[in-house]
Enzyme design. Structure first.
Site, mmCIF file in Angstrom:
data_model
loop_
_atom_site.group_PDB
_atom_site.id
_atom_site.type_symbol
_atom_site.label_atom_id
_atom_site.label_comp_id
_atom_site.label_asym_id
_atom_site.label_seq_id
_atom_site.Cartn_x
_atom_site.Cartn_y
_atom_site.Cartn_z
ATOM 1 N N LYS A 22 0.840 -1.211 0.000
ATOM 2 C CA LYS A 22 0.000 0.000 0.000
ATOM 3 C C LYS A 22 0.868 1.252 0.000
ATOM 4 C CE LYS A 22 -1.850 1.629 4.026
ATOM 5 N NZ LYS A 22 -1.542 3.048 4.212
ATOM 6 N N ASN A 23 1.833 1.287 0.930
ATOM 7 C CA ASN A 23 2.593 2.526 1.111
ATOM 8 C C ASN A 23 3.531 2.835 -0.048
ATOM 9 O OD1 ASN A 23 1.218 2.778 3.455
ATOM 10 N ND2 ASN A 23 2.948 2.351 4.822
ATOM 11 N N ARG A 93 -4.766 10.704 4.363
ATOM 12 C CA ARG A 93 -3.716 11.701 4.506
ATOM 13 C C ARG A 93 -2.643 11.560 3.436
ATOM 14 N NH1 ARG A 93 -2.659 14.293 8.804
ATOM 15 N NH2 ARG A 93 -0.478 13.955 8.316
ATOM 16 N N CYS A 117 -5.658 12.566 12.828
ATOM 17 C CA CYS A 117 -6.364 11.331 12.523
ATOM 18 C C CYS A 117 -6.316 10.492 13.783
ATOM 19 C CB CYS A 117 -5.712 10.598 11.354
ATOM 20 S SG CYS A 117 -4.100 9.951 11.763
ATOM 21 N N ARG A 122 -0.346 14.152 13.462
ATOM 22 C CA ARG A 122 0.272 13.886 12.142
ATOM 23 C C ARG A 122 0.467 15.153 11.323
ATOM 24 N NH1 ARG A 122 -1.604 8.162 9.704
ATOM 25 N NH2 ARG A 122 0.311 8.360 8.548
ATOM 26 N N ASP A 308 3.795 0.023 12.274
ATOM 27 C CA ASP A 308 2.657 -0.647 11.631
ATOM 28 C C ASP A 308 2.543 -2.131 12.018
ATOM 29 O OD1 ASP A 308 2.042 1.734 10.459
ATOM 30 O OD2 ASP A 308 2.615 1.174 8.422
ATOM 31 N N ARG A 400 -9.043 -0.359 4.007
ATOM 32 C CA ARG A 400 -8.119 0.654 3.481
ATOM 33 C C ARG A 400 -6.817 0.018 3.012
ATOM 34 N NH1 ARG A 400 -6.162 4.339 7.559
ATOM 35 N NH2 ARG A 400 -4.736 4.610 5.823
HETATM 36 C C1 UD1 Z 1 4.022 6.497 6.685
HETATM 37 C C2 UD1 Z 1 3.140 5.295 6.427
HETATM 38 C C3 UD1 Z 1 2.564 4.726 7.718
HETATM 39 C C4 UD1 Z 1 3.695 4.432 8.695
HETATM 40 C C5 UD1 Z 1 4.563 5.670 8.881
HETATM 41 C C6 UD1 Z 1 5.779 5.416 9.764
HETATM 42 C C7 UD1 Z 1 2.188 5.797 4.245
HETATM 43 C C8 UD1 Z 1 0.960 6.085 3.463
HETATM 44 N N1 UD1 Z 1 2.031 5.698 5.561
HETATM 45 O O1 UD1 Z 1 3.184 7.524 7.250
HETATM 46 O O2 UD1 Z 1 1.873 3.512 7.403
HETATM 47 O O3 UD1 Z 1 3.133 4.079 9.939
HETATM 48 O O4 UD1 Z 1 5.052 6.120 7.597
HETATM 49 O O5 UD1 Z 1 6.508 4.365 9.274
HETATM 50 O O6 UD1 Z 1 3.251 5.623 3.711
HETATM 51 N N2 UD1 Z 1 5.680 14.120 11.503
HETATM 52 C C9 UD1 Z 1 5.792 15.451 11.872
HETATM 53 N N3 UD1 Z 1 5.893 16.376 10.883
HETATM 54 C C10 UD1 Z 1 5.910 16.030 9.556
HETATM 55 C C11 UD1 Z 1 5.802 14.668 9.200
HETATM 56 C C12 UD1 Z 1 5.686 13.732 10.195
HETATM 57 O O7 UD1 Z 1 5.786 15.793 13.045
HETATM 58 O O8 UD1 Z 1 5.997 16.921 8.706
HETATM 59 C C13 UD1 Z 1 5.507 13.100 12.566
HETATM 60 C C14 UD1 Z 1 4.148 12.403 12.440
HETATM 61 O O9 UD1 Z 1 3.150 13.150 13.124
HETATM 62 C C15 UD1 Z 1 4.427 11.074 13.076
HETATM 63 C C16 UD1 Z 1 5.891 10.804 12.703
HETATM 64 O O10 UD1 Z 1 6.461 12.063 12.349
HETATM 65 O O11 UD1 Z 1 4.325 11.175 14.463
HETATM 66 C C17 UD1 Z 1 6.057 9.812 11.561
HETATM 67 O O12 UD1 Z 1 5.441 10.322 10.405
HETATM 68 P P1 UD1 Z 1 5.874 9.903 8.931
HETATM 69 O O13 UD1 Z 1 7.146 9.125 8.968
HETATM 70 O O14 UD1 Z 1 5.835 11.119 8.086
HETATM 71 O O15 UD1 Z 1 4.708 8.926 8.540
HETATM 72 P P2 UD1 Z 1 3.709 9.028 7.318
HETATM 73 O O16 UD1 Z 1 4.466 9.332 6.073
HETATM 74 O O17 UD1 Z 1 2.545 9.879 7.682
#
Ligand code: UD1
Length: 427
Positions: A22-23, A93, A117, A122, A308, A400
């Site tokens: 998915k990711n 998202r 969420c 996030r 995850d 999802r």
């Molecule tokens: C992606 C994956 C999700 C997985 C996660 C961590 C997808 C669609 N989803 O989510 O399944 O659990 O990686 O491996 O690929 N953060 C900030 N500021 C930012 C970005 C992130 O504070 O600008 C924080 C987030 O709130 C969270 C943490 O960093 O607490 C990790 O986020 P991130 O690595 O960006 O995860 P996603 O890309 O949202």
């Protein structure tokens, strides 16, 4: 409403093939916007999140032909808009993944601001800070972010405070079309990022170091469409491996269609818990463990233990001979699953971002609510080992990210079915 009903205690056997990740698929679909033409993606999972990303792309003028259940042909020649609307970003998202490619191709993007969420706030501040370094300016109004690179994108050095998966991907997708070199320091190293970089390089980009904390991108003026196969879903694989550790028959179950290296830390923890497995062609054969040893786990960015897989492995800790602590370091609100597992008889205390788990002899089937995607799948897996019947509601979360989840479990021998029951609220 639809629920998944599981009758516990049935042994599992045979082979299960996992779908495309998915990711990866979501970001690869977004990346097609960087080119003008028809890109073919194979091994795309047929899941709700992919359908949402399809709507985002269609909304900005792409044409998508579904060649077969797992093959999409995405034609981006007629893309004439750069907006990801609220109703889709609110549903998923990861829709924000179109920001980098739209900036790369058109120098502008209008994206609805994602709210929180059920995993917490996030934020996307790291996406924004990184893109600003490449020359993008941001305004917000009426719940939308307007991003513009008026002078064009210019390569630069970006140091991320935290190795965010989404920020790393958006930055790479913008930087492939920037002028000059971009260096991303403290980049996320997840296998899905390597898959994205592989496809971008096939398209003519120059991305080096993906899968390591330093990614270097030399901007190019044009990318061309390609055909690319999505990697197998390591988290879906891990979910079936936990099911096998709980309920496989003497011969074990085989989980195939993914690269076991992508699950290195999960396999290491399973081994420490007393689960035996061996790598086989394109996957892993796993046996049911007679008992689980307690282990402490912390979720961390890749190659650390994936957030995850936290809920699924908590089931094994809940049945272990002793106490375990699971520490969640990635998301602020990812223990909602634990309170549902307590309803099934687990002994879990949450202290801030730690779950303190004392193993119990058995779980008992109950009516539970899927709190999120991974927690929902984990509840179904817990139902496989619980005494009696478990009914999991709010299963739209599972849809999802898991393709044919109940069918795949049933083919392994689980007594599991999706069924429609009257909504208790509506009567
Ligand atoms: C992606 C994956 C999700 C997985 C996660 C961590 C997808 C669609 N989803 O989510 O399944 O659990 O990686 O491996 O690929 N953060 C900030 N500021 C930012 C970005 C992130 O504070 O600008 C924080 C987030 O709130 C969270 C943490 O960093 O607490 C990790 O986020 P991130 O690595 O960006 O995860 P996603 O890309 O949202």
């Amino acid at each position: 409403m639809d629920i998944i009903r599981v009758e516990g205690g049935h042994a599992l056997g045979g082979t299960v093939s996992v779908s495309g990740a998915k990711n990866s698929a979501l970001k690869l679909m977004a990346a097609t916007l960087l080119t003008c033409g028809r890109t073919t993606l194979t091994n795309v999972p047929d899941i709700a999140d992919v359908h949402v990303m399809g709507k985002v792309l269609k909304g900005i003028g792409a044409k998508i032909d579904v060649i077969d259940e797992h093959t999409l042909e995405i034609d981006t020649s007629a893309v004439d808009s750069w907006e990801a609307p609220y109703e889709l970003v609110a549903q998923m998202r990861a829709s924000t993944a179109v920001m980098g490619p739209l900036l790369g191709r058109f120098g502008r993007a209008k994206i609805a601001m994602p709210g929180g969420c059920n995993l917490g706030a996030r934020k996307i501040d790291l996406h924004i800070l990184g893109l600003e370094t490449l020359g993008v300016s941001f305004d917000t109004d009426h719940g939308y972010i307007h991003a513009r690179a008026t002078e064009g994108l210019v390569g630069s050095s970006v140091a991320l405070d935290f190795p965010s998966v989404g920020a790393t991907e958006n930055l790479i997708m913008a930087a492939v079309r920037a002028k000059g070199e971009t260096i991303i320091d403290n980049a996320a190293c997840e296998p899905e990022i390597t898959d994205l970089a592989t496809m971008l390089n096939e398209m003519g980009a120059c991305v080096r170091g993906a899968g390591t904390p330093v990614v270097t991108i030399e901007g190019v003026s044009e990318l061309h469409p390609v055909e690319h196969r999505v990697i197998g879903d390591r988290i879906e694989a891990g979910t079936f491996l936990v099911a096998g550790a709980l309920m496989a028959d003497a011969a074990g179950i085989e989980v195939v269609g993914f690269n076991p290296t992508h699950l290195g830390m999960v396999l290491k923890k399973l081994e420490l818990m007393g689960v035996s497995y061996r790598r086989c062609d394109h996957g892993v054969r796993i046996r049911r463990a007679s008992a689980f040893e307690p282990v402490d786990i912390q979720t961390l960015p890749y190659p650390g233990f994936p957030t995850d897989m936290q809920a699924q492995v908590m089931i094994l800790s809940a049945l272990a001979r002793g106490g375990s602590v699971i520490t969640e370091n990635i998301f602020e609100n990812r223990f909602m699953f634990a309170s549902e597992l307590v309803r099934m008889g687990a002994n879990i205390r949450i202290e801030s971002h730690h779950a303190v788990i004392h193993g119990v002899g058995n779980l008992s089937g109950a009516q539970v609510v899927a709190p999120d995607l991974r927690g929902g799948a984990a509840l179904v897996v817990a139902g496989l080992v619980a005494e009696g019947t478990t009914e999991v509601s709010s299963i739209h979360h599972i849809d999802r990210g898991y393709e044919h989840f109940t069918e795949k479990l049933a083919a392994l021998g689980a007594a599991v079915a999706r069924t429609t029951v009257p909504d208790p609220v509506e009567g």
